[in-house]
Design a protein around this motif. Sequence first.
Motif, short mmCIF file in Angstrom:
data_model
loop_
_atom_site.label_atom_id
_atom_site.label_comp_id
_atom_site.label_asym_id
_atom_site.label_seq_id
_atom_site.Cartn_x
_atom_site.Cartn_y
_atom_site.Cartn_z
N LEU A 1 0.81 -1.22 0.00
CA LEU A 1 0.00 0.00 0.00
C LEU A 1 0.85 1.28 0.00
O LEU A 1 0.33 2.37 0.17
CB LEU A 1 -0.93 0.00 1.21
N ARG A 2 2.16 1.11 -0.17
CA ARG A 2 3.11 2.22 -0.19
C ARG A 2 3.16 2.98 1.14
O ARG A 2 3.45 4.17 1.18
CB ARG A 2 2.83 3.17 -1.35
N ARG A 3 2.87 2.29 2.21
CA ARG A 3 3.00 2.87 3.56
C ARG A 3 4.35 2.40 4.10
O ARG A 3 4.45 1.67 5.08
CB ARG A 3 1.82 2.44 4.42
N THR A 4 5.40 2.85 3.40
CA THR A 4 6.76 2.34 3.60
C THR A 4 7.27 2.57 5.02
O THR A 4 7.82 1.66 5.63
CB THR A 4 7.71 2.97 2.58
N GLU A 5 7.11 3.78 5.54
CA GLU A 5 7.62 4.06 6.88
C GLU A 5 7.00 3.13 7.92
O GLU A 5 7.68 2.61 8.79
CB GLU A 5 7.36 5.52 7.27
N GLU A 6 5.68 2.96 7.82
CA GLU A 6 4.99 2.07 8.76
C GLU A 6 5.47 0.63 8.61
O GLU A 6 5.65 -0.08 9.60
CB GLU A 6 3.48 2.13 8.55
N SER A 7 5.65 0.19 7.36
CA SER A 7 6.08 -1.19 7.14
C SER A 7 7.47 -1.43 7.71
O SER A 7 7.73 -2.46 8.35
CB SER A 7 6.03 -1.57 5.66
N VAL A 8 8.38 -0.47 7.52
CA VAL A 8 9.74 -0.59 8.07
C VAL A 8 9.71 -0.58 9.59
O VAL A 8 10.38 -1.39 10.25
CB VAL A 8 10.65 0.53 7.52
N GLN A 9 8.91 0.31 10.16
CA GLN A 9 8.81 0.41 11.61
C GLN A 9 8.23 -0.88 12.20
O GLN A 9 8.73 -1.38 13.21
CB GLN A 9 7.96 1.61 12.00
N LEU A 10 7.19 -1.43 11.58
CA LEU A 10 6.61 -2.68 12.07
C LEU A 10 7.62 -3.82 11.96
O LEU A 10 7.78 -4.62 12.88
CB LEU A 10 5.33 -3.02 11.30
N TYR A 11 8.34 -3.87 10.84
CA TYR A 11 9.34 -4.92 10.63
C TYR A 11 10.45 -4.84 11.69
O TYR A 11 10.86 -5.85 12.24
CB TYR A 11 9.92 -4.81 9.22
N ARG A 12 10.92 -3.62 11.95
CA ARG A 12 12.05 -3.46 12.88
C ARG A 12 11.67 -3.58 14.34
O ARG A 12 12.43 -4.13 15.14
CB ARG A 12 12.69 -2.09 12.68
N PHE A 13 10.48 -3.05 14.71
CA PHE A 13 10.16 -2.92 16.14
C PHE A 13 8.94 -3.72 16.59
O PHE A 13 8.68 -3.81 17.77
CB PHE A 13 9.98 -1.44 16.50
N ALA B 1 4.94 -0.53 17.19
CA ALA B 1 5.84 -0.06 18.25
C ALA B 1 6.63 1.15 17.78
O ALA B 1 7.02 1.25 16.62
CB ALA B 1 6.79 -1.18 18.66
N VAL B 2 6.87 2.05 18.72
CA VAL B 2 7.69 3.22 18.43
C VAL B 2 9.15 2.76 18.38
O VAL B 2 9.52 1.77 19.02
CB VAL B 2 7.50 4.33 19.48
N PRO B 3 9.98 3.47 17.62
CA PRO B 3 11.39 3.07 17.54
C PRO B 3 12.04 3.05 18.93
O PRO B 3 11.79 3.91 19.77
CB PRO B 3 12.02 4.16 16.65
N TRP B 4 12.86 2.05 19.13
CA TRP B 4 13.57 1.91 20.39
C TRP B 4 14.97 1.39 20.09
O TRP B 4 15.25 0.92 18.99
CB TRP B 4 12.84 0.95 21.35
N ARG B 5 15.84 1.46 21.07
CA ARG B 5 17.20 0.98 20.88
C ARG B 5 17.66 0.33 22.15
O ARG B 5 17.45 0.87 23.26
CB ARG B 5 18.11 2.17 20.54
N ALA B 6 18.22 -0.83 22.01
CA ALA B 6 18.76 -1.53 23.19
C ALA B 6 20.10 -0.91 23.57
O ALA B 6 20.94 -0.65 22.71
CB ALA B 6 18.94 -3.01 22.87
N LEU B 7 20.25 -0.64 24.82
CA LEU B 7 21.51 -0.07 25.32
C LEU B 7 22.46 -1.19 25.70
O LEU B 7 22.04 -2.25 26.17
CB LEU B 7 21.23 0.83 26.51
#
Length: 121
Positions: free
Chosen positions: A91-103, A112-118
């Motif tokens: 659906l060309r909702r690229t940012e959402e797809s990347v965010q869902l894939y990563r987080f 999920a909102v972007p997060w980073r493990a310390l």
Amino acid sequence: MIELDATRIPTPAEMMEILIPLLKKHGRIEQAIRENQARAAADTNFDWPWMAARLLEETGRVEEAMHWYFRAAEAGSPRALSTAVWMLRKLRRTEESVQLYRFGWEPDGSIAVPWRALPKR
């Protein structure tokens, strides 16, 4: 179109590939969505919410489909997350797809909102 093999039972994904065009042809998608949602609410098997999500996706109801993909993932579906990511990408909702894939998903089913493990100290 998928070919059926009489020696084995088709997977739910294969069944949906056959079923969705037939339901659309006969104007019965809404009925199928309602029945799948009712079964998904009453059963712990992940196939029902996954099938409800696929039907909703087919009718363009993306937000509802995302809810049911999340429910399928919660119930143990190994393909719910990747299918939701693919749907967003399609659906060309690229940012959402990347965010869902990563987080992944939040416990409430939102992306999920972007997060980073310390690193450990």
